[in-house]
Design an enzyme around this catalytic site. Structure first.
Site, short mmCIF file in Angstrom:
data_model
loop_
_atom_site.label_atom_id
_atom_site.label_comp_id
_atom_site.label_asym_id
_atom_site.label_seq_id
_atom_site.Cartn_x
_atom_site.Cartn_y
_atom_site.Cartn_z
N PHE A 1 35.20 36.53 31.02
CA PHE A 1 34.74 37.66 30.21
C PHE A 1 35.22 38.98 30.83
O PHE A 1 35.18 39.14 32.05
CB PHE A 1 33.21 37.73 30.18
CG PHE A 1 32.53 36.59 29.49
CD1 PHE A 1 32.21 36.65 28.15
CD2 PHE A 1 32.17 35.44 30.20
CE1 PHE A 1 31.55 35.60 27.52
CE2 PHE A 1 31.53 34.39 29.58
CZ PHE A 1 31.22 34.47 28.24
N ASP A 2 35.64 39.90 29.97
CA ASP A 2 35.75 41.29 30.39
C ASP A 2 34.32 41.82 30.48
O ASP A 2 33.40 41.24 29.90
CB ASP A 2 36.54 42.07 29.33
CG ASP A 2 36.55 43.56 29.59
OD1 ASP A 2 36.80 43.95 30.73
OD2 ASP A 2 36.29 44.33 28.64
N LYS A 3 34.13 42.90 31.22
CA LYS A 3 32.76 43.44 31.34
C LYS A 3 32.47 44.48 30.25
O LYS A 3 31.60 44.29 29.40
CB LYS A 3 32.55 44.08 32.72
CG LYS A 3 31.15 44.71 32.87
CD LYS A 3 30.98 45.42 34.18
CE LYS A 3 31.65 46.76 34.21
NZ LYS A 3 30.93 47.80 33.42
#
Length: 663
Positions: A351-353
């Protein structure tokens, strides 16, 4: 049938770029028109007393529209010496017409062309994603030429040119700030949620390599300047900029074939030639056994039709379409069968944040008045001063104080002054207010005790950005902001774990401590911080070792290369950049991360149904081919079984329209 998908993907470039009378969608419209004529012919022959030529005319029209693109591809492939499914379908349709089974031939071509067209409809992703990336970079730059300025095309910029970047405009080149200071929103490159303060490098500094220059002095192409004018020395040519590298990465990985394509190629290599050889051999059976030439041809054509049943042509497309339609109702866009299939085999998700696991905007998280200062007075003062600033953090603080605490701005502040890299100062009720970091407090001769330092460290550990507030020469409190996790993030991750996702990792451009804090709060297995786009690609490649299938979930341009190289790229829709959506295989259109478990569950169910459909359709082939060879089934029986098996696989696939993830 995976073969259909593979064939359409591989051959789409052979003719699809030419468009047609209806533009890019010509192939899809031709398939629909073919279906219209097929059903019209069926109605005319079964339900009306009209002469036979009327229904035959409709079937011929269905043949033309359904077989047009299939024939084009068969010709192109045959010239290369490749006999694939297109060739088999055309041969089967011609054979059906030869033995006067026009309806069956028209149905075959209609169903095959529809599956083909719908696969092609999802193509052109590579070119679109590259175009979207290219559009991020400004087309011109304002260059200083002695005492004058000149607008030049970014392609004409040279190393060491000085460009002037106006407030709230995009930066035209990768370089180093040599004059002025500003805050720069570089979320499009690094994914950092909060604009970064950029200051000019010290005069006469001997510049190290670009990668070694302090990040507070470096700016990137396509990022957005804040409220101040800055001058930037160009250190990279247009073709070498960070954005250009992203374009190159995306275009490279888009051209790689999937394992599914390679597997289906192997299947086609033996299946189609084997059928052709068998049919040709059976055409000359009259030379070996006692029967007429017509009987041998009849048997051969029957076997040809038996080898290309409708059920096999429609088994995968029907399941894929049902699953994609179901996903669309839930606000999820899935771009084709391969993405749908791969989703179900995932065990690792990266996941990107910012904007993915978090809201993507700073929120006021802590208000701590000290030294006996009244909380309401403290909030009034902070709101009054911060509302005069245009800095994104100041706007976030003002908004949250106003909305969550109901404090009204009384406009008692004046003479606000931003001190780059430290904070702001202003006059308030006849005194001086300072809001900023420890350095600012030192400059204002305000003592920051060890207890406050400890409190700040604790907040920093949890990913907060902390600001001290001083009034005259007294420290009166501190406030903190952070990009907070989405409300349903932890619940979603728990659900993903429950359905069998073994590893969930965050890849972010933010600091490692911010990543660790968010990961701990929402239940991730790991977090990697301080990553540029190429670092995210390396992290995905590392996760993909040992043939592990990995999904990348993101919403920014910086996520595009990682999404493109991952098994499945998943874009958060509403907050997502155009390029992330173009590069992604799956888009959560309503920007709801909680849709992830549903779509993975849907994929697993669709994989199960595709397997069932392939077993049914291949079982029919295995039954009918020997039955027609040995004369146990004539063409009428073969067609009846075809239509029955087609109905079974379609009804089986339609179950996906009612799919819902069990709690």
């Amino acid at each position: 049938m995976e073969t259909v998908q593979s064939q359409s993907k591989n051959s789409s470039t052979d003719h699809h770029d030419h468009g047609g009378i209806f533009g890019e969608k010509t192939e899809l419209y031709f398939a629909i028109i073919s279906g219209f004529f097929f059903f019209l012919g069926l109605i005319l022959s079964k339900l009306t007393p009209l002469p036979e030529w009327t229904s035959h005319s409709c079937y011929i029209a269905a043949y033309f529209f359904g077989g047009y693109y299939t024939l084009l591809e068969a010709i192109v492939k045959t010239r290369k010496g490749e006999f694939e499914i297109d060739f088999l379908m055309i041969a089967a349709a011609i054979g059906a017409a030869y033995i006067d089974s026009w309806a069956e031939g028209a149905l075959l071509l209609f169903l095959f062309s529809l599956g083909h067209a719908l696969e092609h409809h999802a193509l052109n992703k590579a070119t679109k994603s590259i175009e979207a990336l290219g559009e991020l970079s400004p087309k011109t730059a304002l260059v200083r030429k002695g005492s004058t300025t000149e607008v030049v095309a970014v392609e004409d910029l040279k190393i060491d040119d000085i460009i002037i970047v106006k407030p709230n405009s995009q930066i035209s080149a990768d370089g180093v700030v040599i004059k002025g200071s500003s805050s720069v929103d570089q979320s499009s490159i690094t994914g950092e949620s909060i604009p970064i303060d950029k200051t000019a490098i010290a005069p006469n500094t001997k510049l190290p390599k670009f990668e070694e220059i302090d990040s507070s002095n470096v700016v990137y192409t396509g990022t957005l300047n804040g409220d101040n004018i800055i001058e930037v020395k160009v250190l990279k040519l247009s073709k070498d900029t960070t954005i250009s590298r992203l374009v190159k990465m995306v275009s490279e990985v888009e051209t790689k074939k999937s394992p599914t394509q390679l597997q289906t190629k192997k299947f086609e290599k033996w299946f189609v030639p084997a059928v052709i050889i068998m049919v040709v051999a059976l055409s000359f059976a009259h030379l070996v056994i006692e029967e007429t030439v017509r009987e041998s041809l009849y048997r051969a054509i029957s076997v040809l039709v038996a080898s290309s049943p409708c059920a096999l042509a429609i088994s995968t497309p029907s399941a894929v379409l049902s699953a994609i339609a179901r996903a669309a109702k839930k606000g999820v866009l899935i771009k084709g069968g391969r993405a749908l299939e791969d989703l179900g085999s995932l065990r690792v998700i990266a996941f990107d944040k910012t904007g993915t696991l978090t809201e993507g905007k700073p929120r006021l998280t802590n208000i701590i008045p000290i030294n006996g200062f009244d909380k309401n007075e403290f909030l009034e003062m902070v709101l009054d001063v911060e509302s005069l600033s245009n800095h994104p953090l100041a706007r976030a603080i003002s908004k949250d104080i106003n909305s969550e605490y109901g404090i009204e701005n009384k406009h008692r502040s004046s003479d606000i002054q931003a001190i780059q890299g430290k904070g702001i100062r202003a006059r308030y009720n006849g005194g001086n207010v300072f809001i900023g970091n420890v350095e600012m407090m030192k400059d204002a001769k305000i003592t920051v005790g060890s207890e406050i330092h400890q409190q700040m460290d604790e907040l920093l550990q949890y990913g907060n950005t902390v600001m001290l507030v001083g009034y005259n020469e007294t420290l009166i409190g501190l406030i903190s902001v952070m990009d907070v996790p989405r409300k349903l993030a932890s619940q979603t991750l728990a659900r993903l774990k429950k359905i069998g996702i073994k590893q969930m990792i965050m890849l972010t451009g933010d600091h490692q401590r911010v990543g660790d804090s968010i990961a701990k709060q929402i239940g991730l297995t790991d977090a990697k911080g301080n990553l540029l786009p190429e670092d995210k690609v390396k992290a995905i490649e590392e996760l993909q070792k040992n043939n592990t299938k990995v999904a990348m979930v993101g919403d920014g341009v910086n996520d595009a290369p990682a999404m493109a190289i991952s098994t499945v790229g998943i874009a958060m829709g509403a907050a997502g950049s155009d390029v992330a959506l173009e590069t992604a295989d799956v888009a959560l259109m309503s920007d709801k991360i909680q849709s992830l478990p549903f779509v993975i569950g849907l994929s697993r169910e669709s994989r199960r149904i595709i397997k069932q459909n392939l077993w049914i359709s291949m079982g029919v082939v295995a039954l009918l081919v020997p039955a027609t060879i040995f004369g146990f089934a004539n063409i009428g029986v073969a067609v009846a079984i075809h239509e029955g098996s087609t109905l079974v696989v379609v009804l089986n696939a339609l179950r996906l329209l009612r799919y819902d993830l069990k709690e």
